[in-house]
Design an enzyme around this catalytic site. Structure first.
Site, short mmCIF file in Angstrom:
data_model
loop_
_atom_site.label_atom_id
_atom_site.label_comp_id
_atom_site.label_asym_id
_atom_site.label_seq_id
_atom_site.Cartn_x
_atom_site.Cartn_y
_atom_site.Cartn_z
N LYS A 190 4.24 -0.45 -0.64
CA LYS A 190 3.00 -0.92 -0.01
C LYS A 190 2.46 0.18 0.90
CE LYS A 190 0.00 -3.75 2.14
NZ LYS A 190 0.41 -4.83 3.02
N HIS A 231 -3.17 -1.87 0.77
CA HIS A 231 -4.07 -2.59 1.66
C HIS A 231 -5.33 -1.74 1.75
CE1 HIS A 231 -5.37 -4.21 5.70
NE2 HIS A 231 -5.86 -2.99 5.75
N HIS A 251 -6.85 -7.17 -0.62
CA HIS A 251 -8.01 -7.54 0.22
C HIS A 251 -9.34 -7.13 -0.41
CE1 HIS A 251 -4.85 -8.43 2.98
NE2 HIS A 251 -4.58 -7.16 3.23
N ASP A 324 -1.74 -13.65 1.79
CA ASP A 324 -1.50 -12.91 3.03
C ASP A 324 -1.04 -13.86 4.15
OD1 ASP A 324 -1.21 -10.58 4.46
OD2 ASP A 324 -3.32 -10.32 4.93
ZN LIG Z 1 -0.81 -8.44 4.16
#
Ligand SMILES: [Zn+2]
Length: 416
Positions: A190, A231, A251, A324
């Protein structure tokens, strides 16, 4: 928990949404052997072994176990920055164990944790049968640039590192950070290529990392079979992520035509975390325990989120459901069907939304050979709902039956 390899179970129900190319089956039979699905068909079409245990889920609609492609099993219960200081780590672990149970019993048989060191151990605890919970694909420590979204801006740098974040700057350092994450046991890498709502001194439209930094992260991850999720909220940072080669955009609040075209060209998954638009709206009314800077930034995302989601959907971008959620008010584990429900609310076809929460999310995680649909050869991850989600998507929150890997964790048939 594991199950005997030679045990047969036959599930009967009113309806089955297979999420495979077969579509919907009325009065289905699902034959399970051990932890796998052996056969699926209409009542009478499936040959049932004599020693099979028959479970009649009369009236229920069955579908594959749900998948949440973006959670944080961090044991947090608040938006307040002080939680970092006043809640002991051990208490957060206990809460996260409880969250795992809530996820499983609400029908989520697989989740991808997008940043939490605790999740690496939760995964092991579940796999060895010590606690119950979903199958976990864990990112472990997320990788951020210094001062980026994963840096906790109000803590000293050493404290941020101690709390489970990797800070990396420059190509060599980014390569090292990926190796550190893999050393920890991360299943997926991530990163953050933009600022965000929850980070004090940056903003969703600030780009973070350079294309060269992302490229080396992706190269290092892909050579050992790990996917990279970024992200990324503002358009510029999303472009950096895609051109750097990441596998999914998390997102994606501020998409433009160029980004959408790149998503299609690079075959990137989009995890819009759309349910947060409802959270952001509610927080304007009540505020909860959010700092002012957070509320201000949330407000600026509200209009863009559904617009970006719908444009990407209409253009044919691959979309997976991820909430999330991390445990704070409005973002509690157990309510994770909110994402699929919100997708329908903002214009997605009901079946497409169910796919986003099952087979598409499975594909986003790289597990589509194993889970995401009910068909022979796949893991027996099956849930039962009291009503039909194709008629009312809110039925996804009324889970009556949960099976994961052939083991039944919930069966709330009311016997009159
Ligand atoms: Zn997150």
């Amino acid at each position: 928990m594991s199950v005997r390899e030679d045990r047969y179970i036959l599930l009967r129900a009113r309806k089955l949404i297979t999420c495979s190319d077969i579509g919907v089956i009325d009065h289905p039979n699902i034959l399970i052997k051990g932890d796998k699905i052996l056969d699926v068909g209409k009542e009478g079409e499936v040959t049932v072994p004599r020693n099979a245990e028959i479970i009649d889920l009369e009236g229920q609609t069955l579908l594959p176990g749900l998948v949440d492609a973006h959670v944080h099993l961090s044991g947090r219960r608040s938006y307040n920055p002080s939680e970092y200081f006043v809640v002991p780590h051990d208490l957060k672990v206990i809460r996260a164990v409880d969250d795992c149970k809530k996820l499983l019993l609400s029908g989520f048989t697989t989740v991808r944790d997008m940043g939490s060191r605790i999740a690496l151990s939760l995964k092991r605890g579940i796999n060895e049968g010590t606690i119950i919970g979903p199958r976990i694909i864990a990112a472990g420590r997320p990788i951020s640039q210094t001062g980026g979204h994963g840096d906790i801006h109000y803590l000293p740098r050493e404290e941020v590192l101690r709390r489970g974040f990797l800070l990396a700057d420059g190509v060599d350092d980014c390569r090292r950070a990926v190796r550190e994450a893999i050393r920890d046991g991360s299943d997926v890498i991530k990163i953050m290529t933009t600022g965000g709502v929850g980070s004090e001194k940056d903003a969703p439209w600030y780009p973070q990392f350079t294309i060269d930094e992302v490229k080396v992260i992706v190269e290092e991850a892909h050579r050992v079979g790990r996917r990279v999720a970024s992200h990324a909220q503002g358009a510029e940072g999303i472009k950096i992520a895609i051109l750097g080669g990441v596998d999914s955009i998390e997102h994606g609040y501020f998409l433009d035509d160029e980004v959408i075209k790149l998503m299609l060209d690079y075959n990137v998954y989009y995890v819009p975390t759309l349910c947060l638009v409802e959270v952001y709206k509610k927080s304007l009314e009540r505020g909860y325990d959010m700092p002012r800077w957070r509320l201000e930034k949330q407000k600026m995302c509200i209009d863009a989120m559904p617009k970006s989601f719908l444009e990407a959907y209409r253009a044919g971008v691959k979309i997976a459901a991820g909430t999330d959620y991390f445990g704070a008010p409005m973002r509690r584990h157990g309510d994770n069907a909110d994402e699929v429900i919100t997708m329908v609310k903002y214009g997605m076809d009901v079946m497409d939304a169910i796919y986003a929460g099952t087979r598409n999310a499975a594909e986003c995680l790289g597990l589509n050979n194993l889970i995401g649909s009910i068909e022979p050869g796949k893991k027996a991850d099956i849930i039962g709902l009291g009503g039909d989600p194709l008629k009312d998507i809110n039925e996804l929150k009324k889970v009556m039956f949960v099976m994961k890997d052939g083991v039944i964790y919930k069966n709330s048939i009311v016997i009159n």
